[in-house]
Design a protein around this motif. Structure first.
Motif, short mmCIF file in Angstrom:
data_model
loop_
_atom_site.label_atom_id
_atom_site.label_comp_id
_atom_site.label_asym_id
_atom_site.label_seq_id
_atom_site.Cartn_x
_atom_site.Cartn_y
_atom_site.Cartn_z
N PHE A 58 0.98 -1.12 -0.16
CA PHE A 58 -0.14 -0.01 -0.12
C PHE A 58 1.03 1.11 0.00
O PHE A 58 2.08 1.35 0.68
CB PHE A 58 -0.78 0.31 0.89
N ALA A 59 -0.18 1.93 -1.17
CA ALA A 59 1.26 3.71 -1.09
C ALA A 59 1.29 4.28 0.41
O ALA A 59 2.64 4.35 0.27
CB ALA A 59 0.24 4.39 -1.88
N TYR A 60 0.64 4.25 1.19
CA TYR A 60 1.16 5.29 2.60
C TYR A 60 2.62 3.81 2.87
O TYR A 60 3.35 5.08 3.49
CB TYR A 60 0.14 5.29 3.95
N PHE A 61 2.28 2.88 3.02
CA PHE A 61 3.92 1.94 3.63
C PHE A 61 4.57 2.11 2.97
O PHE A 61 6.06 2.38 3.60
CB PHE A 61 3.21 0.48 4.08
N PHE A 86 8.01 -5.35 2.01
CA PHE A 86 7.23 -6.21 2.89
C PHE A 86 7.95 -6.59 4.34
O PHE A 86 8.40 -6.21 5.32
CB PHE A 86 6.15 -6.66 2.95
N GLY A 87 9.39 -6.88 3.79
CA GLY A 87 10.45 -7.11 4.66
C GLY A 87 11.19 -6.35 5.60
O GLY A 87 11.37 -5.78 6.68
N LEU A 88 11.32 -5.12 4.49
CA LEU A 88 12.04 -4.37 5.24
C LEU A 88 11.16 -3.19 6.12
O LEU A 88 11.58 -2.32 6.74
CB LEU A 88 12.61 -2.58 4.10
N LEU A 89 10.02 -2.72 5.71
CA LEU A 89 8.41 -2.52 6.19
C LEU A 89 8.63 -2.91 7.72
O LEU A 89 8.72 -1.89 9.09
CB LEU A 89 7.43 -2.43 5.47
N ALA A 93 9.16 -0.25 10.70
CA ALA A 93 9.01 0.26 11.14
C ALA A 93 8.45 -0.11 12.58
O ALA A 93 8.00 0.39 13.43
CB ALA A 93 6.98 0.34 10.56
N VAL A 94 9.00 -1.25 12.82
CA VAL A 94 8.78 -1.93 14.47
C VAL A 94 9.96 -1.50 15.79
O VAL A 94 10.30 -1.01 16.55
CB VAL A 94 9.02 -3.34 14.28
N GLU A 95 11.27 -1.23 14.59
CA GLU A 95 12.10 -0.48 15.38
C GLU A 95 12.64 1.24 15.38
O GLU A 95 13.24 1.26 16.04
CB GLU A 95 14.24 -1.63 14.81
N LEU A 103 4.53 -0.50 13.42
CA LEU A 103 4.39 -2.23 13.56
C LEU A 103 4.99 -2.45 14.88
O LEU A 103 5.25 -2.23 15.49
CB LEU A 103 4.58 -2.61 12.53
N LYS A 104 4.25 -3.45 14.71
CA LYS A 104 4.18 -4.95 16.02
C LYS A 104 3.87 -6.18 16.11
O LYS A 104 3.48 -6.33 14.61
CB LYS A 104 3.60 -4.07 17.58
N ASP A 105 4.20 -7.27 17.02
CA ASP A 105 3.83 -8.37 16.70
C ASP A 105 4.32 -8.88 15.54
O ASP A 105 3.07 -9.97 14.85
CB ASP A 105 2.54 -8.74 17.61
#
Length: 109
Positions: A58-61, A86-89, A93-95, A103-105
């Motif tokens: 998705f564009a935002y991410f 997605f892997g990079l996100l 976005a977690v760290e 993002l979490k979990d």
């Protein structure tokens, strides 16, 4: 499938995932949707019970991912394929997220 919980200002708002075929999904959590005081967290994905689907991240991410030489170096250092948005996100976005959305979990399902 890879999946993560999307937090808005630290509160669980939605889920995002990548299917084994590479497509993506996003859906607001039922509790978030049911509370009229909870806003849409992404402009192009209004608060709804519908599941948003896309062949691409998705564009935002995608817009919060690094580009160019910095992306190459970061992917090399994190041992992530440069084409794995997605892997990079999930890692960033977690760290190292900035702003209201994190993002979490992160799960491998």
């Amino acid at each position: 499938m890879r999946k993560a919980t999307v937090l808005f200002k630290g509160e669980e708002a939605a889920d995002i995932w990548q299917e084994k075929d590479g497509s993506f999904g996003f859906r607001y959590r039922d509790a978030w949707f049911a509370d009229p005081l909870r806003p849409s967290i992404i402009f192009r994905m209004p608060k709804s019970q519908q599941e948003y689907r896309s062949e691409h991240l998705f564009a935002y991410f995608f817009s919060i991912l690094p580009e160019g030489g910095f992306r190459k170096r970061l992917c090399r250092d994190l041992k992530i394929d440069e084409d794995d948005d997605f892997g990079l996100l999930l890692r960033l976005a977690v760290e190292d997220a900035t702003g209201a959305i994190t993002l979490k979990d992160v799960e491998d399902v």
